[in-house]
Structure formats: structure tokens, C-alpha cells
Design a protein around this motif. Structure first.
Motif, PDB file in Angstrom:
ATOM      1  N   ARG A 148       0.827  -1.207   0.000  1.00 40.06           N
ATOM      2  CA  ARG A 148       0.000   0.000   0.000  1.00 40.06           C
ATOM      3  C   ARG A 148       0.864   1.262   0.000  1.00 40.06           C
ATOM      4  O   ARG A 148       0.494   2.285  -0.587  1.00 40.06           O
ATOM      5  N   GLN A 149       2.006   1.220   0.666  1.00 41.35           N
ATOM      6  CA  GLN A 149       2.911   2.360   0.645  1.00 41.35           C
ATOM      7  C   GLN A 149       3.565   2.505  -0.734  1.00 41.35           C
ATOM      8  O   GLN A 149       3.727   3.622  -1.235  1.00 41.35           O
ATOM      9  N   ILE A 150       3.929   1.390  -1.347  1.00 43.41           N
ATOM     10  CA  ILE A 150       4.507   1.447  -2.687  1.00 43.41           C
ATOM     11  C   ILE A 150       3.507   2.061  -3.668  1.00 43.41           C
ATOM     12  O   ILE A 150       3.853   2.928  -4.476  1.00 43.41           O
ATOM     13  N   LEU A 151       2.264   1.615  -3.599  1.00 42.51           N
ATOM     14  CA  LEU A 151       1.231   2.123  -4.499  1.00 42.51           C
ATOM     15  C   LEU A 151       1.052   3.631  -4.359  1.00 42.51           C
ATOM     16  O   LEU A 151       1.056   4.365  -5.350  1.00 42.51           O
ATOM     17  N   ALA A 152       0.878   4.092  -3.136  1.00 44.06           N
ATOM     18  CA  ALA A 152       0.559   5.503  -2.918  1.00 44.06           C
ATOM     19  C   ALA A 152       1.769   6.404  -3.128  1.00 44.06           C
ATOM     20  O   ALA A 152       1.696   7.395  -3.867  1.00 44.06           O
ATOM     21  N   ASN A 222       5.774   1.412  15.630  1.00 47.73           N
ATOM     22  CA  ASN A 222       5.591   0.369  16.649  1.00 47.73           C
ATOM     23  C   ASN A 222       6.911  -0.323  16.967  1.00 47.73           C
ATOM     24  O   ASN A 222       6.984  -1.547  17.063  1.00 47.73           O
ATOM     25  N   SER A 223       7.947   0.467  17.124  1.00 44.86           N
ATOM     26  CA  SER A 223       9.274  -0.102  17.308  1.00 44.86           C
ATOM     27  C   SER A 223       9.752   0.049  18.748  1.00 44.86           C
ATOM     28  O   SER A 223       9.045   0.591  19.603  1.00 44.86           O
ATOM     29  N   ASP A 261     -11.914  -4.341  13.959  1.00 43.09           N
ATOM     30  CA  ASP A 261     -12.726  -3.961  12.807  1.00 43.09           C
ATOM     31  C   ASP A 261     -12.308  -4.782  11.590  1.00 43.09           C
ATOM     32  O   ASP A 261     -11.245  -5.419  11.587  1.00 43.09           O
ATOM     33  N   PRO A 262     -13.125  -4.796  10.522  1.00 43.68           N
ATOM     34  CA  PRO A 262     -12.854  -5.667   9.370  1.00 43.68           C
ATOM     35  C   PRO A 262     -11.490  -5.453   8.732  1.00 43.68           C
ATOM     36  O   PRO A 262     -10.828  -6.425   8.349  1.00 43.68           O
ATOM     37  N   MET A 263     -11.032  -4.208   8.602  1.00 39.63           N
ATOM     38  CA  MET A 263      -9.749  -3.966   7.952  1.00 39.63           C
ATOM     39  C   MET A 263      -8.590  -4.469   8.802  1.00 39.63           C
ATOM     40  O   MET A 263      -7.607  -4.994   8.274  1.00 39.63           O
ATOM     41  N   MET A 264      -8.693  -4.329  10.124  1.00 44.04           N
ATOM     42  CA  MET A 264      -7.648  -4.871  10.989  1.00 44.04           C
ATOM     43  C   MET A 264      -7.652  -6.390  10.949  1.00 44.04           C
ATOM     44  O   MET A 264      -6.589  -7.032  10.964  1.00 44.04           O
ATOM     45  N   ALA A 265      -8.837  -7.001  10.885  1.00 46.94           N
ATOM     46  CA  ALA A 265      -8.925  -8.459  10.790  1.00 46.94           C
ATOM     47  C   ALA A 265      -8.288  -8.956   9.504  1.00 46.94           C
ATOM     48  O   ALA A 265      -7.561  -9.963   9.503  1.00 46.94           O
ATOM     49  N   ASP A 266      -8.544  -8.259   8.399  1.00 47.28           N
ATOM     50  CA  ASP A 266      -7.943  -8.660   7.129  1.00 47.28           C
ATOM     51  C   ASP A 266      -6.434  -8.479   7.144  1.00 47.28           C
ATOM     52  O   ASP A 266      -5.684  -9.273   6.566  1.00 47.28           O
ATOM     53  N   ALA A 267      -5.960  -7.410   7.820  1.00 46.83           N
ATOM     54  CA  ALA A 267      -4.523  -7.192   7.935  1.00 46.83           C
ATOM     55  C   ALA A 267      -3.865  -8.321   8.720  1.00 46.83           C
ATOM     56  O   ALA A 267      -2.785  -8.810   8.346  1.00 46.83           O
ATOM     57  N   PRO A 344      -0.458  -1.033  11.278  1.00 50.52           N
ATOM     58  CA  PRO A 344      -1.192   0.136  10.763  1.00 50.52           C
ATOM     59  C   PRO A 344      -0.888   0.438   9.306  1.00 50.52           C
ATOM     60  O   PRO A 344      -1.722   1.036   8.619  1.00 50.52           O
ATOM     61  N   TYR A 345       0.291   0.040   8.814  1.00 54.09           N
ATOM     62  CA  TYR A 345       0.633   0.301   7.412  1.00 54.09           C
ATOM     63  C   TYR A 345      -0.248  -0.497   6.454  1.00 54.09           C
ATOM     64  O   TYR A 345      -0.304  -0.188   5.259  1.00 54.09           O
ATOM     65  N   LEU A 346      -0.956  -1.514   6.969  1.00 55.39           N
ATOM     66  CA  LEU A 346      -1.908  -2.268   6.149  1.00 55.39           C
ATOM     67  C   LEU A 346      -3.343  -1.780   6.353  1.00 55.39           C
ATOM     68  O   LEU A 346      -4.056  -1.522   5.389  1.00 55.39           O
ATOM     69  N   CYS A 347      -3.772  -1.662   7.595  1.00 50.86           N
ATOM     70  CA  CYS A 347      -5.182  -1.354   7.857  1.00 50.86           C
ATOM     71  C   CYS A 347      -5.461   0.132   8.034  1.00 50.86           C
ATOM     72  O   CYS A 347      -6.621   0.544   7.999  1.00 50.86           O
ATOM     73  N   ARG A 348      -4.434   0.949   8.224  1.00 54.04           N
ATOM     74  CA  ARG A 348      -4.601   2.399   8.316  1.00 54.04           C
ATOM     75  C   ARG A 348      -3.589   3.067   7.377  1.00 54.04           C
ATOM     76  O   ARG A 348      -2.906   4.012   7.736  1.00 54.04           O
ATOM     77  N   SER A 349      -3.521   2.568   6.156  1.00 50.35           N
ATOM     78  CA  SER A 349      -2.463   2.987   5.237  1.00 50.35           C
ATOM     79  C   SER A 349      -2.568   4.464   4.866  1.00 50.35           C
ATOM     80  O   SER A 349      -1.545   5.126   4.676  1.00 50.35           O
ATOM     81  N   ALA A 350      -3.789   5.009   4.745  1.00 49.94           N
ATOM     82  CA  ALA A 350      -3.926   6.419   4.374  1.00 49.94           C
ATOM     83  C   ALA A 350      -3.279   7.324   5.421  1.00 49.94           C
ATOM     84  O   ALA A 350      -2.575   8.286   5.082  1.00 49.94           O
ATOM     85  N   GLU A 351      -3.496   7.019   6.696  1.00 50.56           N
ATOM     86  CA  GLU A 351      -2.896   7.810   7.763  1.00 50.56           C
ATOM     87  C   GLU A 351      -1.380   7.631   7.793  1.00 50.56           C
ATOM     88  O   GLU A 351      -0.624   8.595   7.953  1.00 50.56           O
ATOM     89  N   VAL A 352      -0.921   6.400   7.651  1.00 46.73           N
ATOM     90  CA  VAL A 352       0.523   6.134   7.655  1.00 46.73           C
ATOM     91  C   VAL A 352       1.198   6.853   6.499  1.00 46.73           C
ATOM     92  O   VAL A 352       2.251   7.488   6.662  1.00 46.73           O
TER      93      VAL A 352
END
Length: 395
Positions: A148-152, A222-223, A261-267, A344-352
Motif C-alpha cells: 500500500r505504501q509502494i502504491l501511494a 511500533n518499534s 474492525d474488518p480492515m484490521m482483521a484482514d490485515a 497500521p501500514y496495512l489497515c490504516r495505510s492512508a494515515e501512515v
């Protein structure tokens, strides 16, 4: 399954849209491509998990204390946070740049004397950028978890490299291999985004090269800065003996188990699939790096710009570990996400992606910019140069 002479892509990678402009979201072939056995790479097999999707998150990014300069330099986000539209598999499309290979297949590079140590990476974006942003995955991740980061980011003109490191058993060995990889890619300095273990390794590499700096800035998601927080230092030397299923159980124990939530579950499903693609030696070595007794020496990297990115909901890191990071980097920018869990880079990619832009904005107009200069307006460059006091020699 092989269709039209092309290895079937990972379902998530199959949603990558074909780039409409030269230099955007391009995956270039490797300078030293390693042949694949049997025409199939097991790490890109079809997973059991569905693609990331679900309803857009209602949690807005925390953008407090942004200056007008920072706001003016942000590229517009591509609408609400929703999964990209499904696109047909890029069957039969040759690799870009006139090379060999196909889409969805990472470059594979050997830089050590040991031919079994293979670095896998996606290198996307304009090649004229000499200080790109490099992503380092967590214990359970592979290079494609940052798709998702590569795409955006490449669509906005940034050069992005997502890595998957080979089997290394101590931090010094990793740092030496990473330095050789940067030499092979002819990159003098880079920006590093590290997630969990990737963030710790990024700090150790910055520390390792502090006398001849190779890291221009850090984004730590998250390091942590000290491996003792996991209370596993006494077992780190025995991970190489454990079977794969025990190692996977250790990693899965840090995943969220409650309602999400669904996006976190999918991540989480996606990361579980990536975990399944890793072999015993890969998992054992990563857990060893994650848990063997080590800590970051902050005085060696105090001059490096740092952004600390973390979440307010449940994650593998304790509140004490987060507070320790804040103390270690008192001048660091803080990027807080209300939710996002461990990935978060998967399920909250827009914010990241927005926070990544904010971090990289300070380098626009310098030789360490990670973005194509043609994608930055002249007005923004003048404002940025004035705010940073950049001299002509630095440009």
C-alpha cells in the motif's frame, strides 16, 4: 498455477493498478536476478486470507501541531481509505525498464559470500532519486507487506524500496550485509521506515554507520530500542533449535486476539499468511535478532531526524516500551494513530502514508529528497528552502 507464461501473483499484489505515467509505481528488474526453481516462488502462493477490504475507518489521523508549510506540501490523498479496485492479473506484461522478469516478482540480490543469503526487494519510483525511502518489515513480514505504501508513495513521485532480509543471526552481521546491499544499489544515504523489528534494525544500522553516516532519517513504527522488553533474552540462543510450528506460535502470541474492525482483521489474516511463507531458519533468525540482548546507543544517532509512529489501541508493545522510545528521542516528531494495532501500514495505510509525507517534506529541495523534483511545485521549494536556510552548495 501458471497462466500465459507468468507466475500467478499474490491476490493482494494483483490489485496493483497499471501505472499511467512513466516512473510511477514501477517495479524494476534486478541487476542480478536469481533464477527461480520450477518457475514458481513459494512466498507468493495464493493465501487463504481474503484481500484487505471492508469499510473505511472512521478514525481520523491526529494532525495536531502541523505548520502551514507542512500542510501546503502534502499531496492530496486518493479519497476515502478504501481498498484499490480489483484489476486483472498483469498477465504477459514484461518488466518495466526493458529488463527481464514480470510484475509481482521481487528482485533477488546476493551481496555476501554465502549464496544462501538472498535479499528480496521491490524497487519502485523514479531512478534519478539517490536517497530513497526503504521499508524494513517486522518478524512476520515480507517485502510485499508494504504494497500500500509502494502504491501511494510512488504515485506521488517518491522512490520506495521494500526489503526482505535474509537469514542473519546477529545485529552486526545484518548491518554489514545491509551496508553491502546499499553499496550494490549505489545508494550513499537513505531514509528508513522500520516496523517493529525492522525499526530496531534500522536504529542499529544508523548506530553502526554513525562514523560514516548512511541513514539520513528514521521513521519508527511500533518499534523499540531495547530487546529486554520481551523477556526472552535467555531463550534467544535456542531459537535455531525449535521447529517451525513452535516459532510461529511464539509470533502469533503477539497478534491481536480480541474483536477488531474488518480492515484490521484482514490485515492480521494477511500477516498470518506471510508468516506461513517463512521457513524455519528465517523465523528463527528473526526471533533471535528480536530477542538477543541488545539496545540502541542514542548518542550515536542523536543528529538524525526521527519520527516515532505508534498506535493508541492494543499492540505488541507495552506502554513502558513506548515511553522509553520517547525518552530516547526527545526531539523526535510523534505520529499517533488512534487505532491500527500491530500493522497500521496495512489497515490504516492512508494515515501512515500521510505521516510519511509529513516526515519527508522537510527534505524537499535538498539532495536528500526522496521525491522527484518535478513533482514539487516551485513555490513549495522556495518556502522549504527559506524555512530550512538551505545554501546553494547543499542543493
Amino acid at each position: 498455477m501458471v497462466t500465459a507464461g507468468v507466475t500467478q501473483l499474490h491476490p493482494f499484489l494483483a490489485t496493483w493498478p497499471h501505472p499511467s505515467e512513466p516512473g510511477s509505481s514501477r517495479l524494476a528488474p534486478a541487476a542480478r536476478t536469481i533464477p527461480e526453481e520450477g518457475g514458481r516462488r513459494s512466498g507468493l502462493a495464493r493465501p487463504r486470507a481474503p484481500p484487505l477490504g471492508g469499510r473505511p475507518s472512521s478514525a481520523p489521523p491526529r494532525l495536531a501541531a502541523l505548520t502551514d508549510t507542512e500542510r501546503s506540501g502534502l499531496q492530496p490523498l486518493p479519497g476515502p481509505q478504501q481498498p484499490p479496485r480489483p484489476a486483472p492479473f498483469l498477465e504477459g506484461r514484461a518488466a518495466l525498464g526493458g529488463g527481464t522478469g514480470t510484475w509481482g516478482r521481487p528482485r533477488q540480490i546476493i551481496v555476501d559470500d554465502d549464496d544462501s543469503k538472498i535479499w528480496s526487494l521491490y524497487d519502485a519510483g523514479p531512478r534519478n532519486i539517490r536517497c530513497p525511502l526503504i521499508f524494513l518489515p517486522p518478524v512476520s513480514g515480507t517485502a510485499d507487506v508494504f504494497f500500500r505504501q509502494i502504491l501511494a508513495l510512488t504515485g506521488w513521485g517518491y522512490r520506495v524500496i521494500a526489503l526482505q532480509y535474509p537469514v542473519y543471526w546477529d545485529h552486526l552481521e545484518f548491518c554489514d550485509g545491509f551496508r553491502k546491499l546499499l553499496d550494490h544499489l549505489q545508494l550513499d544515504k537513505v531514509h528508513l521506515f522500520g516496523a517493529s523489528l525492522g525499526g530496531f534494525l534500522a536504529q542499529k544500522f544508523a548506530e553502526y554507520t554513525h562514523k560514516s553516516p548512511r541513514v539520513h532519517s528514521l521513521i519508527l513504527c511500533n518499534s523499540f530500542s531495547d530487546t529486554s522488553i520481551f523477556n526472552q533474552t535467555w531463550t534467544a540462543s535456542s531459537f535455531w533449535l525449535m521447529p517451525s510450528f513452535m516459532l510461529k506460535k511464539i509470533v502469533l502470541g503477539n497478534f491481536s486476539s480480541g474483536p477488531v474492525d474488518p480492515m484490521m482483521a484482514d490485515a492480521i489474516d494477511f500477516m498470518v499468511d506471510r508468516l506461513e511463507s517463512l521457513g524455519q531458519s528465517e523465523l528463527a533468525s528473526r526471533l533471535t535478532l528480536n530477542c538477543q540482548n541488545s539496545y540502541v546507543e542514542p548518542h550515536k544517532i542523536r543528529d538524525i531526524p526521527v519520527t516515532i509512529m505508534d498506535v493508541f489501541d492494543q499492540s505488541a508493545l507495552s506502554t513502558e516500551a513506548k515511553e522509553e522510545m520517547y525518552k530516547l528521542y526527545p526531539n523526535a516528531r510523534r505520529a499517533h494513530l488512534k487505532t491500527g494495532g500491530n500493522f497500521p501500514y496495512l489497515c490504516r495505510s492512508a494515515e501512515v502514508n500521510l505521516y510519511v509525507q509529513i516526515h519527508l517534506l522537510q527534505f524537499h529541495g535538498t539532495k536528500y529528497a526522496a521525491i522527484d523534483p518535478s513533482m514539487v511545485s516551485a513555490e513549495e521549494l522556495e518556502v522549504q528552502k527559506g524555512s530550512l536556510g538551505i545554501s546553494q552548495e547543499e542543493q
